[in-house]
Design an enzyme around this catalytic site. Structure first.
Site, short mmCIF file in Angstrom:
data_model
loop_
_atom_site.label_atom_id
_atom_site.label_comp_id
_atom_site.label_asym_id
_atom_site.label_seq_id
_atom_site.Cartn_x
_atom_site.Cartn_y
_atom_site.Cartn_z
N ILE A 53 1.23 7.04 0.49
CA ILE A 53 0.74 5.96 1.34
C ILE A 53 -0.77 5.84 1.16
O ILE A 53 -1.49 6.86 1.19
CB ILE A 53 1.02 6.27 2.83
CG1 ILE A 53 2.50 6.61 3.03
CG2 ILE A 53 0.61 5.11 3.72
CD1 ILE A 53 2.78 7.31 4.34
N CYS A 54 -1.22 4.62 1.00
CA CYS A 54 -2.64 4.40 0.85
C CYS A 54 -3.18 3.89 2.19
O CYS A 54 -3.06 2.72 2.51
CB CYS A 54 -2.85 3.36 -0.26
SG CYS A 54 -4.52 2.88 -0.48
N LEU A 55 -3.66 4.83 3.00
CA LEU A 55 -4.11 4.47 4.34
C LEU A 55 -5.37 5.28 4.63
O LEU A 55 -5.35 6.50 4.51
CB LEU A 55 -3.00 4.81 5.35
CG LEU A 55 -3.24 4.44 6.81
CD1 LEU A 55 -3.37 2.94 6.98
CD2 LEU A 55 -2.10 4.96 7.68
N HIS A 60 0.82 -1.22 0.00
CA HIS A 60 0.00 0.00 0.00
C HIS A 60 0.85 1.26 0.00
O HIS A 60 0.36 2.34 0.32
CB HIS A 60 -0.95 0.01 1.20
CG HIS A 60 -2.01 -1.04 1.10
ND1 HIS A 60 -2.61 -1.60 2.19
CD2 HIS A 60 -2.57 -1.65 0.02
CE1 HIS A 60 -3.49 -2.51 1.81
NE2 HIS A 60 -3.48 -2.57 0.49
N PHE A 102 -8.40 6.68 -3.34
CA PHE A 102 -8.00 5.30 -3.15
C PHE A 102 -9.24 4.45 -2.96
O PHE A 102 -10.26 4.91 -2.49
CB PHE A 102 -7.13 5.16 -1.90
CG PHE A 102 -5.80 5.82 -2.02
CD1 PHE A 102 -4.92 5.45 -3.01
CD2 PHE A 102 -5.45 6.83 -1.14
CE1 PHE A 102 -3.68 6.06 -3.12
CE2 PHE A 102 -4.22 7.45 -1.24
CZ PHE A 102 -3.33 7.06 -2.23
#
Lengths: 150, 315
Positions: A87-89, A80, A143
């Site tokens: 950052i994919c959070l 991720h 995302f």
């Protein structure tokens, strides 16, 4: 003094283990180094650098948090985390993910545990295309959080 | 018919020009446009509040108060008029008036759900802090003693510094006027430049005076702090209890509301959050404005703490 600077001024104190403040000259951008505390072979013995960018509405608005490169510091491998540091959070997304009671420390700790729990030494699908698209502002990206395990 | 078209055209032109002035931070220009608008139509409260805003940016406090009072005569529920009035009164060091104006503004802002409620809450707290400072100073003076004398000396010294700057400035202005008369024949262009110079100089003098006042305040605060530390009987560490602090802004609260999950926040802050996301900040469960209730006991606790500890505003 805005709320943002007031909030940020107060946390410059004790930080949790594995997290150190590298740069906090103003209240616009901070850099923090994080280490993974357990023996995860992907990250063992390595330090990574996070950049926090705050706007004037922080903490109502989410900060922009990305990994950055520096001499001897790379972007961590994670399904991720794109190779340009994005950052994919979900807790960093401005929609329903971010909560204004989050802090710089709590975000660092979430990212720490995101690394700790990872077993896949790989980049997200479509990483090369994504990086080539030149989008460096995570705010402009939508995302899809399709993996509830992370 | 003719006139109404003419009016509308005029208003459009004004609005356009005014916007341009504000974008260019040309508050003097904006102020002039609004003066013309008021001459054209003195019954529109918006002209008065807009001119008040330009004057606020120019630090013309008395004039701001004038405009706001005009606006309030025309529209007694003008949120902007009360907001600017409170800010100007605070700048003129009239904390009691500033408090009542900004409290009025706050009430109106909450009623119309204005996003400026948070800023106004800030003015309310600043006014309360200033009130506390004034009463603290009075107490110190009444108790007499060394601290009172030293504070008095520092205050007088500060006033002397300011008046020295002012005297120097007015002497300089006299001289400038003589020069101007001498050179009058040399043409209008030169005079125009001169006017610009005067404005820049005036700003520099104002800045100089503010800097002197600031350093006097700093010196006095430092002195008070030293005395407080030297007297362990009276000295208490300056800490605001966590339960009086808004968990989002980390400021002491002035109008706390409680969520259905039991956590309290400053009303303006949590409303700002709910505008973006209708969730409870702690639990992320759904939360709407209707779920918020005023927390009256906590409100009283905050007020009581503020009465004794005005410094808490900048904590």
């Amino acid at each position: 003094m805005t709320f943002a600077t007031r909030r940020l001024r107060k946390i410059v104190g004790a930080l949790p283990p594995g997290i150190t403040l590298v740069r906090a000259e103003d209240f616009k951008e901070w850099q923090l180094d994080i280490r993974v505390l357990d023996d995860n072979p992907i990250y063992k013995g390595k330090t990574y650098r996070l950049s926090f960018k705050f706007n004037i509405n922080y903490p109502i608005d989410a900060p922009i948090v990305t990994f950055v490169e520096a001499p001897g510091i790379t972007i961590p491998m994670h399904p991720h985390i794109y190779s340009n540091g994005i950052i994919c959070l979900d807790l960093l997304s401005s929609g329903n993910g971010w909560s204004p009671v989050q802090s710089v420390e709590s975000v660092c700790m979430s990212i720490q545990s995101m690394l700790t729990g990872n077993t896949r030494n790989e980049r997200p699908e479509g990483d090369a295309d994504f990086v080539r698209s030149g989008n460096t502002n995570p705010r402009n990206i939508r995302f899809v959080y399709d993996d509830p395990t992370v | 018919m003719w006139w109404s078209v003419w009016d509308r055209l005029n208003i459009l032109i004004f609005a356009r020009l005014w916007c341009r002035c504000f974008q260019a931070s040309d508050f003097i220009g904006a102020e002039r446009f609004y003066t013309r608008a008021i001459i054209h139509d003195a019954t529109n409260p918006a002209y008065f509040t807009n001119r008040a805003l330009s004057r606020l940016k120019l630090s013309l406090w008395e004039a701001v108060i004038d405009d706001c009072q005009h606006a309030l005569d025309l529209l007694p529920t003008s949120l902007k008029a009360y907001t600017y009035l409170g800010q100007a009164q605070l700048a003129l060091d009239r904390p009691n008036e500033a408090l009542s104006s900004s409290q009025q503004a706050y009430k109106l802002a909450i009623a119309v759900r204005s996003p400026s409620a948070a800023t106004i809450a800030g003015t309310v707290l600043q006014a309360k802090k200033r009130k506390w400072e004034v009463s603290e100073d009075r107490r110190i003076m009444e108790e007499g003693g060394l601290l009172g004398k030293l504070v008095k000396m520092l205050t007088e010294e500060g006033e002397k510094e300011v008046s020295a700057v002012e005297t120097q400035w007015s002497l300089g202005k006299e001289e400038g006027r003589v020069h101007k008369e001498h050179r009058h024949e040399e043409g209008g262009e030169w005079n125009k430049n001169r006017e610009g110079d005067t404005q820049a100089l005036e700003a520099a003098v104002w800045e100089e005076i503010e800097a002197r006042k600031h350093s006097t305040r700093e010196r006095i605060n430092l002195l008070k702090d030293v005395f407080a530390r030297a007297d362990p009987a009276k000295y208490k560490p300056r800490i605001v209890p966590d339960h009086l602090i808004d968990n989002i802004t980390f400021c002491i609260m002035h109008d706390p509301v409680i969520t259905k999950h039991g956590q309290s926040y400053e009303r303006a802050t949590i409303l700002e959050h709910l505008r973006r996301s209708k969730t409870d900040p702690l639990t992320r469960e759904p939360l709407t404005e209707e779920d918020l209730r005023p927390n009256l006991a906590l409100r009283v606790a905050c007020e009581e703490f503020m009465r004794e500890n005005g410094w808490a505003v900048d904590y």
